[in-house]
Enzyme design. Structure first.
Site, PDB file in Angstrom:
ATOM      1  N   TYR A 196    -117.168  14.952  55.284  1.00 23.84           N
ATOM      2  CA  TYR A 196    -116.509  14.077  56.250  1.00 23.84           C
ATOM      3  C   TYR A 196    -117.402  12.869  56.511  1.00 23.84           C
ATOM      4  O   TYR A 196    -118.585  13.025  56.830  1.00 23.84           O
ATOM      5  CB  TYR A 196    -116.252  14.828  57.557  1.00 23.84           C
ATOM      6  CG  TYR A 196    -115.601  13.989  58.629  1.00 23.84           C
ATOM      7  CD1 TYR A 196    -114.295  13.541  58.476  1.00 23.84           C
ATOM      8  CD2 TYR A 196    -116.288  13.659  59.793  1.00 23.84           C
ATOM      9  CE1 TYR A 196    -113.693  12.768  59.464  1.00 23.84           C
ATOM     10  CE2 TYR A 196    -115.689  12.891  60.781  1.00 23.84           C
ATOM     11  CZ  TYR A 196    -114.388  12.454  60.615  1.00 23.84           C
ATOM     12  OH  TYR A 196    -113.801  11.688  61.594  1.00 23.84           O
ATOM     13  N   ASP A 230    -125.008  10.072  53.593  1.00 20.84           N
ATOM     14  CA  ASP A 230    -124.533  10.108  54.968  1.00 20.84           C
ATOM     15  C   ASP A 230    -125.379  11.102  55.760  1.00 20.84           C
ATOM     16  O   ASP A 230    -125.298  12.311  55.553  1.00 20.84           O
ATOM     17  CB  ASP A 230    -123.056  10.522  54.959  1.00 20.84           C
ATOM     18  CG  ASP A 230    -122.425  10.542  56.348  1.00 20.84           C
ATOM     19  OD1 ASP A 230    -123.177  10.574  57.343  1.00 20.84           O
ATOM     20  OD2 ASP A 230    -121.184  10.558  56.420  1.00 20.84           O
ATOM     21  N   LYS A 249    -125.298   9.775  65.985  1.00 24.05           N
ATOM     22  CA  LYS A 249    -125.564  10.883  66.892  1.00 24.05           C
ATOM     23  C   LYS A 249    -126.974  10.854  67.475  1.00 24.05           C
ATOM     24  O   LYS A 249    -127.212  10.192  68.472  1.00 24.05           O
ATOM     25  CB  LYS A 249    -125.238  12.209  66.200  1.00 24.05           C
ATOM     26  CG  LYS A 249    -123.790  12.271  65.719  1.00 24.05           C
ATOM     27  CD  LYS A 249    -123.402  13.608  65.174  1.00 24.05           C
ATOM     28  CE  LYS A 249    -122.014  13.586  64.557  1.00 24.05           C
ATOM     29  NZ  LYS A 249    -120.929  13.259  65.476  1.00 24.05           N
TER      30      LYS A 249
END
Length: 454
Positions: A146, A241, A277
């Protein structure tokens, strides 16, 4: 019978009248576990408190950012000081470069850094930059990985998409989807074959450093190294990522534990990385980083345009600087040890209850996959093939005992530097009953072993 969650239920009823599904991010709706979502009103250290005043040991940690624990004094002090100076200026601030310097010190591959506001924005920019730099159109991604909700990368995504049993998303055009090649994760032969057929048109391969959105999946030995080699040979870029793993799985993220480790047997370096995050310490911040020659293709130096009014927001930058400054190597060692303790206790409880399972690791992140002990989970098909029906009763048993787990089996478990012995013992005490609940679970009509549970 009187509800034990009257305030949570009332809040959810109201939210559903005002917002799609009553939430602003789908997994929060408890779609795959059932029941009423908890509306959290405060957090401190390793604990969350919901609207009904119930306290939980938190194993979500805001999906990663609460690395130091909730409401860490140093982070709050930095944020309060920043707020006193003003919320947003629409101009450059000193902490933008301060945070970029910390990122660069921890991750030497980050020769240039561009701050943005969300992980989706970071990966979207990385893809646009890769296409602009190479002059090519195609992107390779892996099923179950994702990378945010940008159109071209939602095909065969994990996380909330797996939880909601959606193969992609309405609103994504066929033309956009056709520019993404979706391959099985951990399959270098498939990557080689794709480049043999489409090589001159492939701009980049994008992969999670270690997937954590179909549950945690450990990259096979040499997989990321192989991606680096193949992309380099064909003039494409490798985008890694680390929105979830960056500064969470270790001081320098998952790349720092593997290809970028000082003692790496076979070092490799990505061309671009994305962070989110933890880098914002709980504030909406993310970043794109990588090779200077590639990054300098971004405006104002280059022809690839990207902009954001709130990029580098001063309050978010202050939270990020404070979080990473206090996230010392000792902090990571502590979380690593706690993660091993918890994953071991989880496995022991499930073994004692006779529940077939495997535990998947990526540094200090882990997840459980039911019914997979024979093979483990190496790709999206493996993740979809697990006994997902066991997770909801397991989840609710833990919730009733005051432990807040990710409300989806397709998510990682998170610990923080604030998870002291008292918090850990509460988790340990809750595990045996939850394991028994998982053991007693049966397949509901229409629900089998796949990610189609919703």
């Amino acid at each position: 019978m009187t509800s034990s969650n009257p305030r949570n239920e009332a809040l959810f009823d109201r939210a559903r009248q005002l917002m799609p599904g009553g939430v602003n991010s789908p997994v929060r709706a408890f779609g795959s576990v059932g029941g009423t979502p908890r509306f959290m009103v405060s957090a401190k250290g390793p604990y969350l408190t919901d609207a009904d005043g119930q306290e939980y040991v938190d194993l979500v940690c805001s999906w990663g950012p609460a690395l130091l624990g909730h409401a860490h004094p140093a982070v709050l002090d930095a944020v309060h000081a920043a707020v006193d100076r003003g919320l947003s200026f629409g101009a450059s601030t000193p902490d933008e470069a301060n945070l970029a310097a910390i990122v660069q010190e921890r991750v030497p591959a980050a020769e240039r850094v561009r701050m943005v506001s969300t992980g989706t924005e970071a990966t979207m920019t990385a893809v646009r930059l890769a296409r602009g730099f190479t002059g090519r159109n195609l992107i390779i991604k892996f099923a179950g990985c994702y990378h945010g909700h940008l159109d071209g990368l939602l095909a065969a995504a994990g996380s909330g998409v797996a939880t909601l049993a959606l193969p992609g998303s309405a609103g994504v055009t066929e033309a956009t989807a056709a520019e993404t090649l979706v391959l099985p994760y951990n399959d270098l032969a498939a990557v080689e074959a794709a480049f043999a057929t489409h090589g001159p048109n492939i701009a980049a391969v994008i992969t999670e450093a270690a997937p954590a959105n179909m549950g945690v999946v450990t990259p096979g030995e040499g997989f990321n190294l192989g991606l680096s080699r193949i992309t380099r040979e064909h003039g494409a870029l490798l985008i890694v990522d680390e929105v979830l793993t960056g500064f969470r799985t270790g001081y320098s993220g998952y790349w720092g534990l593997t290809g970028g480790a000082p003692d790496a047997a076979e070092p490799w370096t990505p061309d671009l990385l994305t962070f989110g995050k933890v880098i914002g310490g709980g504030m909406p911040t993310a970043a794109l980083a990588g090779r200077a020659d590639v990054m300098d293709y971004l405006a104002p130096l280059g022809p690839v345009y990207q902009a954001g009014t709130l990029s580098g927001n001063p309050v978010a930058m202050a939270a990020g600087v404070a979080t990473l400054t206090h996230a010392t190597r000792d902090v990571y060692s502590f979380i690593d040890a706690r993660s091993l303790e918890l994953s071991s206790a989880l496995s022991s409880a499930l073994d004692a209850a006779g529940v077939d399972h495997s535990i998947q690791f990526a540094g200090n992140l882990f997840s459980v996959a039911f019914g997979t002990s024979a093979t483990g989970v190496h790709n999206y098909a493996d993740a979809q093939g697990q006994e997902t029906f066991r997770y909801a009763p397991f989840f609710h048993s833990m919730l009733d005992a005051g432990v807040y787990l990710p409300p989806s089996v397709f998510e990682a478990w998170f610990l923080s530097a604030a998870h002291d012995d008292a918090a850990m013992n509460r988790i340990f005490d809750a595990l045996p009953a939850a394991a028994q609940a998982a053991a007693a679970a049966t397949v509901s009509p229409g629900v089998g072993r796949s990610a189609a549970v919703s």
